[in-house]
Motif scaffolding. Structure first.
Motif, PDB file in Angstrom:
ATOM      1  N   PHE B  20       3.716  20.451   6.324  1.00 23.87           N
ATOM      2  CA  PHE B  20       3.867  19.039   5.987  1.00 23.87           C
ATOM      3  C   PHE B  20       2.636  18.465   5.301  1.00 23.87           C
ATOM      4  CE2 PHE B  20       7.174  19.349   9.277  1.00 23.87           C
ATOM      5  CZ  PHE B  20       8.221  18.803   8.567  1.00 23.87           C
ATOM      6  N   VAL B  22      -0.438  18.456   5.993  1.00 22.70           N
ATOM      7  CA  VAL B  22      -1.464  17.830   6.803  1.00 22.70           C
ATOM      8  C   VAL B  22      -2.647  18.787   6.842  1.00 22.70           C
ATOM      9  CG1 VAL B  22      -2.070  17.163   9.150  1.00 22.70           C
ATOM     10  CG2 VAL B  22       0.148  16.522   8.210  1.00 22.70           C
ATOM     11  N   ARG B 127      -2.405  10.659   5.247  1.00 30.63           N
ATOM     12  CA  ARG B 127      -1.382  11.397   5.975  1.00 30.63           C
ATOM     13  C   ARG B 127      -2.002  12.133   7.167  1.00 30.63           C
ATOM     14  NH1 ARG B 127       2.017  13.898   2.066  1.00 30.63           N
ATOM     15  NH2 ARG B 127       3.374  12.152   2.520  1.00 30.63           N
ATOM     16  N   ALA B 131      -1.316  11.533  10.991  1.00 30.49           N
ATOM     17  CA  ALA B 131      -0.811  12.623  11.828  1.00 30.49           C
ATOM     18  C   ALA B 131      -1.670  12.769  13.078  1.00 30.49           C
ATOM     19  CB  ALA B 131      -0.796  13.926  11.034  1.00 30.49           C
ATOM     20  N   ILE B 279      11.814  11.347  12.392  1.00 34.52           N
ATOM     21  CA  ILE B 279      10.500  11.969  12.187  1.00 34.52           C
ATOM     22  C   ILE B 279      10.244  12.186  10.704  1.00 34.52           C
ATOM     23  CG2 ILE B 279       9.271  14.168  12.466  1.00 34.52           C
ATOM     24  CD1 ILE B 279       8.960  12.502  14.880  1.00 34.52           C
ATOM     25  N   TYR B 280      11.287  12.584   9.994  1.00 23.88           N
ATOM     26  CA  TYR B 280      11.121  12.823   8.561  1.00 23.88           C
ATOM     27  C   TYR B 280      10.760  11.524   7.839  1.00 23.88           C
ATOM     28  CZ  TYR B 280      11.977  14.105   3.755  1.00 23.88           C
ATOM     29  OH  TYR B 280      11.817  14.311   2.416  1.00 23.88           O
ATOM     30  N   TYR B 282       9.405   8.946   9.126  1.00 24.09           N
ATOM     31  CA  TYR B 282       8.054   8.597   9.549  1.00 24.09           C
ATOM     32  C   TYR B 282       7.042   9.362   8.703  1.00 24.09           C
ATOM     33  CZ  TYR B 282       3.914   8.170  12.465  1.00 24.09           C
ATOM     34  OH  TYR B 282       2.636   7.943  12.911  1.00 24.09           O
ATOM     35  N   TYR B 283       7.312  10.623   8.520  1.00 20.59           N
ATOM     36  CA  TYR B 283       6.407  11.470   7.739  1.00 20.59           C
ATOM     37  C   TYR B 283       6.293  10.963   6.308  1.00 20.59           C
ATOM     38  CZ  TYR B 283       5.439  15.406   4.645  1.00 20.59           C
ATOM     39  OH  TYR B 283       4.961  16.192   3.645  1.00 20.59           O
ATOM     40  N   ARG B 284       7.450  10.589   5.729  1.00 26.34           N
ATOM     41  CA  ARG B 284       7.426  10.106   4.356  1.00 26.34           C
ATOM     42  C   ARG B 284       6.659   8.794   4.232  1.00 26.34           C
ATOM     43  NH1 ARG B 284       9.362  13.282   0.225  1.00 26.34           N
ATOM     44  NH2 ARG B 284       8.450  11.472  -0.792  1.00 26.34           N
ATOM     45  N   MET B 286       4.389   7.614   6.315  1.00 23.72           N
ATOM     46  CA  MET B 286       3.087   7.611   6.980  1.00 23.72           C
ATOM     47  C   MET B 286       1.952   7.063   6.111  1.00 23.72           C
ATOM     48  SD  MET B 286       2.524  10.729   9.620  1.00 23.72           S
ATOM     49  CE  MET B 286       2.266  11.940   8.420  1.00 23.72           C
TER      50      MET B 286
END
Lengths: 265, 543
Positions: B20, B22, B127, B131, B279-280, B282-284, B286
């Protein structure tokens, strides 16, 4: 200004506004390799705002900022690798020891843990702080914290160093070390961007002085150039003149009168 | 720094984080530093007596409470194969407990901007910082969930076998992801929509509403089944799809009861898909979350008009000039300090909801009409139990160092500061809520209960004083450091303090059965409160 020199930093028409308050009104500034810039101005003139913009801590400004010849953009943090920063109000994780904190900062700049720790210890030893190296920063005096911050800004061998009031809290001996340190760094090709209110120090160490008043650059040049143009003997006097402040004696008198409860003149 | 075991566990998943984008090493370093700091609680600089500072992660010590909570759900495991029922209830309770912890204790971590100058000036992308924050919360939430389901898991293994347990653990993990991502995303939306100072207030209100929302959701789940008739057969209704804890009951029903209706299947599917989508997303989002967080740093100078309420309250409850000054000071801090508000406002939301929850439970039989003649307004006592948490929080401040001012100023009676602070809390936070509740209650139960409401109001004052005596360990309010890891204030002590509320309730109930009992009780109570307040905050005799 010598254009053969390598340009490290360029601000072009940078403006910043907070709600109704235009903090920066069009800043244009080119900074070259090896310069020690004294960035001065009265409180609230926009000095810290400028630094925050360059470091990517603030957004929503107009104009462009170039660092090492590249425009800084949101999301691109690579340019920060070669920048060192001593913040004004000593923000540190003070529950950590100096060793832990400095190692952490080194790692954030991509250094190896062991290497960061050794280098930090060596630098701290030079500043006479080897005995406190494994103690928590929360137990430090202001001057000790300041030394930690200075070491933290240099650990990763940056090419451009921003110092916001770096001498605050330091004793006379440390001040001398830091002054010489800055001169030596500049002589070896580092660029120093230095902001302070202590005019004597700025006068002595800077080879270029930029004066910011109300979000605009009011003067830019070496100390001698400023002296010639304003016919004043000290930077402090020049500063007073350029910021249009002449009434310090009167203000002081009024304040004492107020404190002592007498009639104001 | 001691090598932290939890990070070694995390190392197994580095590939996941790298996938991802990170920066795993940087994230690990940040986490290591944060967790180390959580373990080092620094005692106040101005610790009055020479007590030895306690070290260690306070959060870990609190996990025991969650083991205790988990006993609540054990009985539900004995409902045979009515999986839809028992699992929905269990997940309902879990949602409630985890989400409450998330809002009240970990919001501060998610919304933390204090270390911005340290982290954002380094070549670490938003990011990775985000994270790290997320994992910081996740680790604690994971441990919390772990202690919460440990005992039930053992019971489940014995009762239902390993397959169910496996599914349960998996679903629990999904629920955890869902809760964290959901909370973060709610904040994201708010951060995106609003600016600066206003944002801080809005976040507090959202916390209150979230707290209320979870409570109501939990109630709905509990009510979905008619337990009294022992009729636990589940019938699907379309609106069940909007109640997340229900989803988590569905896979069990589907797989082990072979209940293949479309409704159940959809809900079962949701338990996997929705957390992953959350979660996805959120990841996008972030990076923009971190960017928007910076808004919280902007200090806009808005001068508020002097509140009339404060001015009046100041005159009424403080007699000396000194105490008035303290009162004003404490009122401003209570209303302005963001960290304090982040931790306290959610429990204020609970104070509003608590009395109704328990009342509605009772209402099932009598309905609304019958309510007026009962003594169910006693449930308003439940609003008092938040007092202990807030009194606990009054010791802390983000800017705890500012307390030096109290040490250097020549105060006639330093204890007055605390007295004024407690008054400020009561006036600014508690009584507005209590008043609101009282109005609603008078509306439901008629004006006969006004006397009782006054008694309960006085009890609240006396209870605040007791909490102060029992909890507070510092001389001055706002003089302890606020920690990032939970200090939520849930130890055995707080349970005991809740018990004290129970004692007051029983006494009140008994005297209300005696003719003129209430009015005499009120007078006695007022007198006791008045005297003990004066005694507790009396000036120390000069040595």
């Amino acid at each position: 200004m010598n254009t053969n020199m390598e340009r490290v930093l360029r601000l072009q028409d940078v403006k910043m506004r907070f709600l109704d308050n235009q903090v920066l009104k069009r800043i244009n500034l080119d900074v070259y390799r090896g310069q020690i810039i004294g960035y001065i101005g009265p409180n609230g003139a926009g000095k810290s705002t400028t630094l925050k913009i360059i470091l990517g801590l603030l957004e929503g400004y107009e104009g462009t900022v170039e660092v090492f010849g590249k425009k800084i953009e949101i999301g691109n943090v690579d340019y920060k690798r070669k920048i060192g920063y001593v913040p004004e109000n000593a923000e540190v994780y003070d529950m950590l020891t100096a060793s832990e904190y400095l190692t952490f900062v080194g790692e954030m700049y991509g250094m190896d843990r062991k290497q960061a720790e050794n280098k930090a210890l060596a630098l701290m030893t030079e500043l006479g702080m080897e005995s406190a190296f494994y103690e928590r920063i929360s137990s430090y005096s202001k001057g000790m914290r300041q030394r930690v911050l200075i070491v933290a800004s240099l650990l990763h061998d940056p090419d451009l160093i921003f110092l916001d009031e770096p001498l605050s809290g330091l004793d006379a001996n440390s001040v001398m070390i830091i002054k010489d340190l800055l001169a030596e760094l500049a002589a070896r090709g580092k660029t120093i961007f230095y902001s302070s209110h202590i005019m004597d120090v700025v006068e002595k160490i800077s080879n270029r002085i930029v004066l910011l008043v109300d979000g605009e650059i009011a003067a830019d040049g070496s100390f001698d150039e400023l002296k010639n143009s304003s016919e004043k003997g000290s930077l402090e006097a020049i500063f007073n003149q350029l910021t249009g402040f002449e009434s310090h004696q009167e203000t002081a008198e009024n304040m004492v009168n107020l404190v002592m409860g007498e009639e104001q003149k | 720094m001691k090598e932290l075991r939890i990070l070694q566990v995390l190392d197994f998943f580095q590939g996941f984080f790298r996938f991802f984008q990170v920066d795993y090493q940087a994230m690990r370093s940040i986490l290591e530093v944060k967790l180390t700091m959580d373990q080092r609680r620094i005692p106040t600089v101005f610790q009055a007596n020479g007590t030895k500072p306690k070290e260690g992660n306070q959060f870990l010590k609190m996990l025991g409470i969650y083991v205790l909570y988990s006993l609540l759900i054990v009985p539900f495991l004995f409902f045979g194969d009515a999986y839809m029922f028992q699992m929905s209830i269990i997940f309902g309770i879990a949602f409630f407990i985890l989400m409450t912890a998330m809002i009240s204790d970990f919001s501060a971590v998610l919304l933390d901007v204090r270390d911005k100058v340290i982290l954002h000036t380094k070549p670490v992308d938003a990011r990775t910082i985000s994270a790290a924050k997320m994992m910081h919360v996740f680790i604690y939430m994971f441990l919390m969930t772990g202690s919460f389901i440990a005992i039930p898991s053992v019971v489940m293994l014995a009762q239902h076998g390993p397959l169910i347990l496996l599914l349960f653990l998996f679903e629990m993990f999904m629920a955890l992801l869902f809760i964290i991502a959901l909370t973060a995303m709610i904040y994201m939306v708010i951060l995106h929509l609003f600016n600066g100072e206003k944002l801080k207030d809005i976040i507090n209100y959202v916390q209150i509403f979230m707290a209320i929302g979870i409570f109501i959701g939990y109630q709905i789940v509990a009510r979905m089944f008619n337990v009294v008739e022992m009729d636990l057969v589940y019938t699907f209704e379309w609106w069940h799809v909007f109640i997340p804890p229900m989803w988590f009951g569905a896979p069990f029903e589907l797989l082990f009861n072979h209940h293949h209706s479309p409704g159940i299947s959809i809900m079962a599917l949701f338990t996997v898909i929705v957390p992953i989508i959350a979660i996805y997303l959120y990841y996008r989002l972030m990076p923009s979350f971190e960017q928007n967080l910076k808004k919280l740093m902007n200090v806009s100078i808005t001068r508020k008009k002097k509140s009339r309420w404060t001015a009046l309250a100041e005159k009424v409850c403080c007699r000396s000039k000194e105490e008035r000054a303290y009162f004003k000071f404490a009122s401003s801090l209570i209303r302005r300090e963001r960290d304090f508000k982040l931790r306290v406002y959610p429990s204020l939301g609970l104070a509003i909801v608590f009395p109704f929850i328990f009342m509605f439970n009772q209402m099932e039989e009598g309905g609304f009409q019958g309510l007026g003649e009962t003594k169910q307004y006693f449930f308003i006592y439940f609003s008092l139990i938040i007092i202990s948490t807030v009194v606990h929080m009054l010791q802390y401040s983000e800017r705890y160092n500012g307390a030096w001012i109290f040490h250097v100023t020549p105060s006639e009676n330093p204890k007055r500061l605390y007295s004024a602070t407690l008054k400020a809390f009561l006036v600014q936070l508690f009584f507005p809520i209590y008043l609101l509740l009282s109005i609603i209650f008078v509306f439901i139960f008629s004006y006969h209960i006004i006397l009782d409401l006054i008694i309960i109001g006085i009890t609240a004052i006396l209870y605040t004083l007791s909490c102060y005596k029992i909890i507070t360990k510092v001389d001055y309010p706002f003089s302890k450091k606020m920690e990032s890891a939970s200090q939520g204030g849930m130890t055995i002590l707080y349970f005991l303090l809740m018990f004290v509320v129970g004692v007051f309730t029983v006494i009140h109930f008994v005297v209300s059965l005696v003719p003129y009992g209430s009015i005499i009780y009120m007078l006695i109570l007022a007198f006791i409160t008045w005297v003990s307040w004066a005694v507790v905050f009396r000036k120390k005799p000069a040595n």
